[in-house]
Design a protein around this motif. Structure first.
Motif, PDB file in Angstrom:
ATOM      1  N   LYS A 129      -4.762  -3.387   9.769  1.00  0.00           N
ATOM      2  CA  LYS A 129      -4.962  -3.363   8.318  1.00  0.00           C
ATOM      3  C   LYS A 129      -4.797  -1.938   7.804  1.00  0.00           C
ATOM      4  O   LYS A 129      -5.077  -0.971   8.510  1.00  0.00           O
ATOM      5  CB  LYS A 129      -6.357  -3.886   7.965  1.00  0.00           C
ATOM      6  CG  LYS A 129      -6.535  -5.348   8.280  1.00  0.00           C
ATOM      7  CD  LYS A 129      -7.889  -5.835   7.848  1.00  0.00           C
ATOM      8  CE  LYS A 129      -7.994  -7.317   8.159  1.00  0.00           C
ATOM      9  NZ  LYS A 129      -9.231  -7.889   7.702  1.00  0.00           N
ATOM     10  N   ALA A 130      -4.384  -1.819   6.554  1.00  0.00           N
ATOM     11  CA  ALA A 130      -4.136  -0.507   5.942  1.00  0.00           C
ATOM     12  C   ALA A 130      -5.383   0.368   5.981  1.00  0.00           C
ATOM     13  O   ALA A 130      -5.299   1.552   6.319  1.00  0.00           O
ATOM     14  CB  ALA A 130      -3.655  -0.686   4.503  1.00  0.00           C
ATOM     15  N   GLU A 131      -6.533  -0.196   5.645  1.00  0.00           N
ATOM     16  CA  GLU A 131      -7.773   0.590   5.597  1.00  0.00           C
ATOM     17  C   GLU A 131      -8.109   1.174   6.968  1.00  0.00           C
ATOM     18  O   GLU A 131      -8.523   2.322   7.084  1.00  0.00           O
ATOM     19  CB  GLU A 131      -8.963  -0.264   5.128  1.00  0.00           C
ATOM     20  CG  GLU A 131      -8.767  -0.970   3.810  1.00  0.00           C
ATOM     21  CD  GLU A 131      -7.916  -2.239   3.905  1.00  0.00           C
ATOM     22  OE1 GLU A 131      -8.105  -3.054   4.835  1.00  0.00           O
ATOM     23  OE2 GLU A 131      -7.028  -2.393   3.051  1.00  0.00           O
ATOM     24  N   VAL A 132      -7.938   0.376   7.999  1.00  0.00           N
ATOM     25  CA  VAL A 132      -8.240   0.828   9.370  1.00  0.00           C
ATOM     26  C   VAL A 132      -7.262   1.928   9.769  1.00  0.00           C
ATOM     27  O   VAL A 132      -7.663   2.946  10.337  1.00  0.00           O
ATOM     28  CB  VAL A 132      -8.180  -0.356  10.362  1.00  0.00           C
ATOM     29  CG1 VAL A 132      -8.382   0.115  11.792  1.00  0.00           C
ATOM     30  CG2 VAL A 132      -9.207  -1.423   9.990  1.00  0.00           C
ATOM     31  N   LEU A 133      -6.007   1.743   9.447  1.00  0.00           N
ATOM     32  CA  LEU A 133      -4.986   2.732   9.777  1.00  0.00           C
ATOM     33  C   LEU A 133      -5.254   4.055   9.065  1.00  0.00           C
ATOM     34  O   LEU A 133      -5.247   5.116   9.688  1.00  0.00           O
ATOM     35  CB  LEU A 133      -3.606   2.187   9.401  1.00  0.00           C
ATOM     36  CG  LEU A 133      -2.394   3.046   9.720  1.00  0.00           C
ATOM     37  CD1 LEU A 133      -2.341   3.383  11.202  1.00  0.00           C
ATOM     38  CD2 LEU A 133      -1.131   2.317   9.296  1.00  0.00           C
TER      39      LEU A 133
ATOM     40  N   ASN B   6       0.817  -1.215   0.000  1.00  0.00           N
ATOM     41  CA  ASN B   6       0.000   0.000   0.000  1.00  0.00           C
ATOM     42  C   ASN B   6       0.850   1.266   0.000  1.00  0.00           C
ATOM     43  O   ASN B   6       0.423   2.313   0.490  1.00  0.00           O
ATOM     44  CB  ASN B   6      -0.925   0.002   1.220  1.00  0.00           C
ATOM     45  CG  ASN B   6      -1.957  -1.083   1.149  1.00  0.00           C
ATOM     46  OD1 ASN B   6      -2.961  -0.949   0.466  1.00  0.00           O
ATOM     47  ND2 ASN B   6      -1.708  -2.198   1.835  1.00  0.00           N
ATOM     48  N   ARG B   7       2.053   1.185  -0.586  1.00  0.00           N
ATOM     49  CA  ARG B   7       2.972   2.334  -0.591  1.00  0.00           C
ATOM     50  C   ARG B   7       2.316   3.606  -1.135  1.00  0.00           C
ATOM     51  O   ARG B   7       2.512   4.679  -0.596  1.00  0.00           O
ATOM     52  CB  ARG B   7       4.231   2.016  -1.395  1.00  0.00           C
ATOM     53  CG  ARG B   7       5.291   1.312  -0.609  1.00  0.00           C
ATOM     54  CD  ARG B   7       6.603   1.262  -1.369  1.00  0.00           C
ATOM     55  NE  ARG B   7       6.472   0.727  -2.715  1.00  0.00           N
ATOM     56  CZ  ARG B   7       6.656  -0.549  -3.047  1.00  0.00           C
ATOM     57  NH1 ARG B   7       6.992  -1.418  -2.133  1.00  0.00           N
ATOM     58  NH2 ARG B   7       6.532  -0.947  -4.293  1.00  0.00           N
ATOM     59  N   GLU B   8       1.542   3.473  -2.179  1.00  0.00           N
ATOM     60  CA  GLU B   8       0.894   4.649  -2.789  1.00  0.00           C
ATOM     61  C   GLU B   8      -0.064   5.320  -1.805  1.00  0.00           C
ATOM     62  O   GLU B   8      -0.123   6.541  -1.730  1.00  0.00           O
ATOM     63  CB  GLU B   8       0.157   4.264  -4.073  1.00  0.00           C
ATOM     64  CG  GLU B   8       1.058   4.044  -5.267  1.00  0.00           C
ATOM     65  CD  GLU B   8       1.872   5.273  -5.639  1.00  0.00           C
ATOM     66  OE1 GLU B   8       1.285   6.376  -5.738  1.00  0.00           O
ATOM     67  OE2 GLU B   8       3.098   5.136  -5.828  1.00  0.00           O
ATOM     68  N   LYS B   9      -0.812   4.525  -1.056  1.00  0.00           N
ATOM     69  CA  LYS B   9      -1.767   5.076  -0.091  1.00  0.00           C
ATOM     70  C   LYS B   9      -1.056   5.777   1.067  1.00  0.00           C
ATOM     71  O   LYS B   9      -1.615   6.673   1.689  1.00  0.00           O
ATOM     72  CB  LYS B   9      -2.669   3.964   0.462  1.00  0.00           C
ATOM     73  CG  LYS B   9      -3.600   3.366  -0.566  1.00  0.00           C
ATOM     74  CD  LYS B   9      -4.402   2.246   0.034  1.00  0.00           C
ATOM     75  CE  LYS B   9      -5.274   1.580  -1.018  1.00  0.00           C
ATOM     76  NZ  LYS B   9      -5.965   0.393  -0.484  1.00  0.00           N
ATOM     77  N   PHE B  10       0.175   5.353   1.341  1.00  0.00           N
ATOM     78  CA  PHE B  10       0.936   5.926   2.456  1.00  0.00           C
ATOM     79  C   PHE B  10       1.851   7.073   2.029  1.00  0.00           C
ATOM     80  O   PHE B  10       2.585   7.613   2.851  1.00  0.00           O
ATOM     81  CB  PHE B  10       1.750   4.842   3.171  1.00  0.00           C
ATOM     82  CG  PHE B  10       0.913   3.917   4.005  1.00  0.00           C
ATOM     83  CD1 PHE B  10       0.273   4.370   5.144  1.00  0.00           C
ATOM     84  CD2 PHE B  10       0.759   2.584   3.643  1.00  0.00           C
ATOM     85  CE1 PHE B  10      -0.502   3.529   5.911  1.00  0.00           C
ATOM     86  CE2 PHE B  10      -0.009   1.726   4.409  1.00  0.00           C
ATOM     87  CZ  PHE B  10      -0.644   2.194   5.543  1.00  0.00           C
ATOM     88  N   LYS B  11       1.818   7.467   0.755  1.00  0.00           N
ATOM     89  CA  LYS B  11       2.683   8.557   0.273  1.00  0.00           C
ATOM     90  C   LYS B  11       2.518   9.860   1.049  1.00  0.00           C
ATOM     91  O   LYS B  11       3.498  10.542   1.293  1.00  0.00           O
ATOM     92  CB  LYS B  11       2.438   8.807  -1.218  1.00  0.00           C
ATOM     93  CG  LYS B  11       3.463   8.164  -2.087  1.00  0.00           C
ATOM     94  CD  LYS B  11       3.309   8.613  -3.512  1.00  0.00           C
ATOM     95  CE  LYS B  11       4.436   8.036  -4.334  1.00  0.00           C
ATOM     96  NZ  LYS B  11       4.287   8.328  -5.749  1.00  0.00           N
TER      97      LYS B  11
END
Length: 188
Positions: A176-180, A101-106
């Protein structure tokens, strides 16, 4: 015979009285000590909670051996501290989640911190393809101060700060990425 029996019972009565007094003194001493310990821990916890309301001062080593501190963080950018151990399965899953999920965390700065050697930390970063991104940092806590400074007790642990460096939440365990990402949307 009657006289020695009376002496015996009299001594027994005195011994019981001393035992009760000794027991009471020990109980009160233990109670006072426990109360002091509890109050000390509560005060210590309050001091730590106050210290981490905003990103506290810190200094750790980057993979190249240079120093990375709280002053190295980008301004006006939300920060996610990820406390990990390369041998922890949950930490590995979390690193995989970040990698996928690197793009979502940019928009965030991700600061991975471990007390392991720089060699192990670097291999971990390479394994999960998280090297070479300007927003992802891997740091070595060689003095093992992160856990006490940020009040985390286990790995993985995440400490989330908004773009104004205010604490959002401390998370123990894998997430999970979505929750974070949702936790940051709620605070903005």
């Amino acid at each position: 015979m009657g006289y020695s029996r009376n002496v015996f019972y009299s001594k027994l009565f005195i011994m019981k009285k001393y035992f009760k007094i000794t027991f009471l003194i020990l109980f009160l001493g233990l109670f006072a000590f426990m109360s002091y310990e509890i109050i000390s821990k509560i005060n210590h916890k309050k001091a730590i909670d106050e210290n981490i309301k905003t990103i506290p001062e810190f200094q750790y080593l980057k993979l190249d051996g240079s120093v990375f501190s709280n002053k190295s963080l980008k301004q006006d950018t939300a920060t996610i501290f990820l406390y990990f151990n390369s041998e922890c399965e949950h930490c590995q899953a979390e690193a995989q989640m970040v990698s996928e999920n690197r793009e979502k965390f940019k928009p965030f700065q991700l600061v991975f911190i471990s007390f392991e050697t720089l060699y192990k930390i670097k291999n971990f970063a390479i394994q999960y393809k998280l090297i070479g991104y300007g927003n992802i940092h891997f740091l070595c806590d060689s003095k093992v101060t992160f856990a006490t400074t940020f009040d985390v007790k286990s790995v993985p642990s995440l400490v989330l700060y908004d773009k104004n460096d205010h604490l959002i939440e401390k998370i123990k365990g894998q997430i999970k990425a979505e929750v974070l990402l949702r936790k940051f949307r709620i605070t903005n």
